[in-house]
Design an enzyme around this catalytic site. Structure first.
Site, mmCIF file in Angstrom:
data_model
loop_
_atom_site.group_PDB
_atom_site.id
_atom_site.type_symbol
_atom_site.label_atom_id
_atom_site.label_comp_id
_atom_site.label_asym_id
_atom_site.label_seq_id
_atom_site.Cartn_x
_atom_site.Cartn_y
_atom_site.Cartn_z
ATOM 1 N N HIS A 44 -8.802 1.983 -0.783
ATOM 2 C CA HIS A 44 -9.343 1.802 -1.964
ATOM 3 C C HIS A 44 -9.031 0.178 -2.396
ATOM 4 C CE1 HIS A 44 -4.637 2.439 -1.851
ATOM 5 N NE2 HIS A 44 -4.459 1.692 -3.081
ATOM 6 N N GLN A 88 0.589 -0.949 0.291
ATOM 7 C CA GLN A 88 -0.204 -0.127 -0.061
ATOM 8 C C GLN A 88 0.879 1.430 0.005
ATOM 9 O OE1 GLN A 88 -2.912 -0.275 3.171
ATOM 10 N NE2 GLN A 88 -4.006 2.212 2.480
HETATM 11 P P1 AMP Z 1 -1.652 1.352 -3.349
HETATM 12 O O1 AMP Z 1 -0.114 1.121 -3.520
HETATM 13 O O2 AMP Z 1 -2.367 -0.166 -3.442
HETATM 14 O O3 AMP Z 1 -2.065 2.056 -2.403
HETATM 15 O O4 AMP Z 1 -1.977 2.211 -4.744
HETATM 16 C C1 AMP Z 1 -2.164 2.954 -4.806
HETATM 17 C C2 AMP Z 1 -2.732 3.610 -6.232
HETATM 18 O O5 AMP Z 1 -2.785 5.059 -6.148
HETATM 19 C C3 AMP Z 1 -1.589 4.075 -7.090
HETATM 20 O O6 AMP Z 1 -2.070 2.384 -8.174
HETATM 21 C C4 AMP Z 1 -1.128 4.457 -7.480
HETATM 22 O O7 AMP Z 1 -0.686 4.672 -8.971
HETATM 23 C C5 AMP Z 1 -2.533 5.811 -7.651
HETATM 24 N N1 AMP Z 1 -2.533 7.431 -7.175
HETATM 25 C C6 AMP Z 1 -1.354 7.892 -5.901
HETATM 26 N N2 AMP Z 1 -1.742 8.962 -6.824
HETATM 27 C C7 AMP Z 1 -2.890 9.445 -7.289
HETATM 28 C C8 AMP Z 1 -3.329 10.717 -7.823
HETATM 29 N N3 AMP Z 1 -3.103 11.483 -7.556
HETATM 30 N N4 AMP Z 1 -4.411 10.124 -8.549
HETATM 31 C C9 AMP Z 1 -4.995 8.613 -8.577
HETATM 32 N N5 AMP Z 1 -4.345 7.611 -8.942
HETATM 33 C C10 AMP Z 1 -3.350 7.906 -8.001
#
Ligand code: AMP
Length: 141
Positions: A102, A96
C-alpha cells in the site's frame, strides 16, 4: 514472507471487511486509513496479492502509482494541503504492519505534526465525511 490472503486489505478488496472507499477500478483500490496520522490520510493498494514493493509485478505497480498520483491530487485539493507526503513501507523492519502493498497519501499543512502511526481509530462519521470530500474532488478532476 508468503502472501496471507486473510490480511485485512485482502478482505477489504473482497468486501469482507468495511472501508471508506474513495476510488476503485479493475486493478486498484483507494480508501481511508482507519487510524489516520493526519486528516485525509488515504491508502492506495493494488488488487493483486502482493506483500510489499518487492512482490508486485511492474505493470500492477505502474497502475497503482498512477492511481496514487490521481488520488493525491484530489486529497491535496479536498484538504487544501500545503504539500502531500506519499509513503510506502516494505518489511516489518521498515514499520510495515499490514502485509499487502500500500501507498500512504498524507496531506501536510505547515506547523501540523503527524499523529502516531496505526494508533487511534478515527470515528466512522469523520472518515465518511473525509472520504466524501475526496470523492467529490476526484469527480471535479
Ligand atoms: P503500514 O504500517 O505501512 O503497513 O500501514 C498500515 C496502515 O493501515 C496503517 O496506517 C493503519 O492505520 C492502516 N490500517 C490498518 N487496518 C486498517 C483497516 N481495517 N482499514 C483501513 N486502514 C487500516
Amino acid at each position: 514472507m508468503n502472501y496471507d490472503a486473510e490480511n485485512v486489505f485482502a478482505k477489504i478488496i473482497r468486501d469482507e471487511a468495511p472501508a471508506h472507499r474513495v476510488y476503485e477500478d479493475d486493478s486498484t483500490l483507494a480508501f481511508m486509513d482507519i487510524m489516520p496520522q493526519v486528516d485525509g490520510h488515504t491508502l492506495v493498494i493494488p488488487k493483486c496479492p502482493a506483500v510489499d514493493l518487492f512482490d508486485v509485478p511492474a505493470e500492477m505497480l505502474t497502475r497503482t502509482i498512477a492511481v496514487t498520483q490521481r488520488v493525491a491530487v484530489a486529497v491535496r485539493s479536498a484538504f487544501s494541503a500545503d504539500g502531500v507526503m506519499v509513503a510506502q513501507l516494505s518489511g516489518a523492519a521498515a514499520g510495515q504492519t499490514v502485509f499487502h502493498l500500500h501507498f500512504h497519501i498524507l496531506p501536510r499543512h505547515a506547523g501540523i505534526d503527524f499523529r502516531l502511526h496505526a494508533k487511534d481509530v478515527a470515528p466512522d462519521a469523520v472518515l465518511a465525511e473525509h472520504a466524501e470530500r475526496i470523492r467529490q474532488a476526484l469527480t471535479a478532476d
